[in-house]
Design a protein around this motif. Structure first.
Motif, mmCIF file in Angstrom:
data_model
loop_
_atom_site.group_PDB
_atom_site.id
_atom_site.type_symbol
_atom_site.label_atom_id
_atom_site.label_comp_id
_atom_site.label_asym_id
_atom_site.label_seq_id
_atom_site.Cartn_x
_atom_site.Cartn_y
_atom_site.Cartn_z
ATOM 1 N N UNK A 142 0.854 -1.193 0.000
ATOM 2 C CA UNK A 142 0.000 0.000 0.000
ATOM 3 C C UNK A 142 0.892 1.247 0.000
ATOM 4 N N UNK A 143 0.956 1.984 -1.092
ATOM 5 C CA UNK A 143 1.757 3.214 -1.113
ATOM 6 C C UNK A 143 1.203 4.240 -0.121
ATOM 7 N N UNK A 144 2.067 5.112 0.340
ATOM 8 C CA UNK A 144 1.642 6.141 1.295
ATOM 9 C C UNK A 144 0.598 7.079 0.695
ATOM 10 N N UNK A 145 0.537 7.150 -0.638
ATOM 11 C CA UNK A 145 -0.405 8.055 -1.298
ATOM 12 C C UNK A 145 -1.794 7.441 -1.463
ATOM 13 N N UNK A 146 -1.947 6.153 -1.138
ATOM 14 C CA UNK A 146 -3.246 5.489 -1.303
ATOM 15 C C UNK A 146 -4.143 5.812 -0.113
ATOM 16 N N UNK A 147 -5.186 6.578 -0.369
ATOM 17 C CA UNK A 147 -6.083 6.993 0.709
ATOM 18 C C UNK A 147 -7.102 5.922 1.077
ATOM 19 N N UNK A 148 -7.340 4.981 0.144
ATOM 20 C CA UNK A 148 -8.301 3.916 0.402
ATOM 21 C C UNK A 148 -8.013 2.747 -0.517
ATOM 22 N N UNK A 149 -8.607 1.589 -0.209
ATOM 23 C CA UNK A 149 -8.438 0.400 -1.030
ATOM 24 C C UNK A 149 -9.474 0.451 -2.145
ATOM 25 N N UNK A 150 -9.058 0.914 -3.305
ATOM 26 C CA UNK A 150 -9.960 1.173 -4.419
ATOM 27 C C UNK A 150 -10.167 -0.107 -5.230
ATOM 28 N N UNK A 151 -11.321 -0.737 -5.053
ATOM 29 C CA UNK A 151 -11.635 -1.985 -5.756
ATOM 30 C C UNK A 151 -12.621 -1.775 -6.902
ATOM 31 N N UNK A 152 -12.761 -0.546 -7.344
ATOM 32 C CA UNK A 152 -13.661 -0.317 -8.471
ATOM 33 C C UNK A 152 -13.136 -0.986 -9.731
#
Length: 275
Positions: A142-152
């Motif tokens: 998980x990169x530090x820039x990922x604000x949420x787990x985007x499963x779209x």
């Protein structure tokens, strides 16, 4: 298959918010428990002395590490409180990779941060390359820039190897939660596109039998695999990439292939890797 226990690796000297948020979201989606883990070993300075002065220096260093680990425990508990089926904390004054690899037996999935191109300190952090190559568990980077787990939109980077087969099997719980899934194979030099199309078709059919509808994609153009993968991921708006992790070194398998190294150092999207 589901994720019943998620382990999240907290770093002493890096941001942990993104990986904690991802672990919390996974716990919510799968009614899973979360195990927080952190470890560090005191690293004596180059000018290290001896005798009583040395012992005082060691004691002070270990006290500082214990304080920092205690702070991480509080951050972990505050982040996943009321989000997980159960929570547990494990920590030690030890080399991070060694401790986490020992404890990985209790988890279905390990969540970790990414890896910079700079040399990492084995006293202070567990490199994702060590975790994915030795843990025997899938690793979600998980990169530090990922604000949420985007499963779209999830991209499966297919390659007809043992590692890719493990990765797609390990990712089935996530793929079932995804809105769109794309299986893509990049045609490498000496291979044929029709053969790649057949392989991707097989994978999509296998996913369908597991309740996952997937789009098949084999690019016409040739070029650097990392560039092609990045373009595909951008074109489909992938929030997560699923891929096998490959190593070239038979001595501890810590020298990663170019694609794997790229995936753990990129900072745009989450990556689920299996070896």
């Amino acid at each position: 298959m589901t994720y019943a226990t998620v382990m999240v690796n907290l770093a002493l000297d890096q941001p942990n918010e993104a990986r904690l948020e991802a672990a919390g979201q996974i716990a919510e989606k799968f009614d899973a428990g979360v195990v927080g883990i952190a470890a560090s070993q005191f690293s004596p300075p180059l000018y290290f002395t001896s005798g009583e002065q040395a012992q005082n220096l060691i004691d002070q260093g270990q006290a500082a590490l214990k304080k920092r680990i205690s702070e991480l425990e509080a951050q972990f508990r505050g982040s996943v409180k009321n989000r997980a089926k159960f929570i547990e904390w494990r920590s030690a004054i030890d080399f991070p990779a060694r401790f986490i690899l020992q404890q990985a037996r209790c988890a279905d999935l390990i969540v970790s941060g990414g890896h910079s191109d700079a040399l990492s300190d084995p006293f202070a952090m567990a490199s994702p390359k060590e975790l994915v190559m030795q843990a025997g568990r899938p690793l979600l980077v998980v990169p530090d820039t990922a604000n949420w787990l985007d499963l779209r939109s999830v991209l499966v980077a297919w390659k007809d190897t043992t590692e890719a087969r493990r990765a797609i099997a390990d990712s089935l719980p996530l793929l079932r939660k995804a809105k769109y899934v794309t299986v893509a194979e990049i045609v490498e030099a000496g291979d044929s596109r029709p053969a790649a199309v057949l392989r991707v078709r097989d994978v999509a059919a296998w996913l369908a039998r597991h309740g996952v509808t997937a789009t098949e994609l084999v690019p016409e153009k040739h070029g650097a695999a990392t560039d092609q993968l990045d373009k595909i991921a951008a074109d489909i708006g992938a929030g997560v990439i699923v891929a096998g992790a490959y190593g070239h070194s038979r001595f501890r398998e810590l020298i990663l292939g170019g694609m794997t190294q790229h995936l753990i150092t990129q900072t745009t999207r989450c990556v689920l890797l299996s070896h």
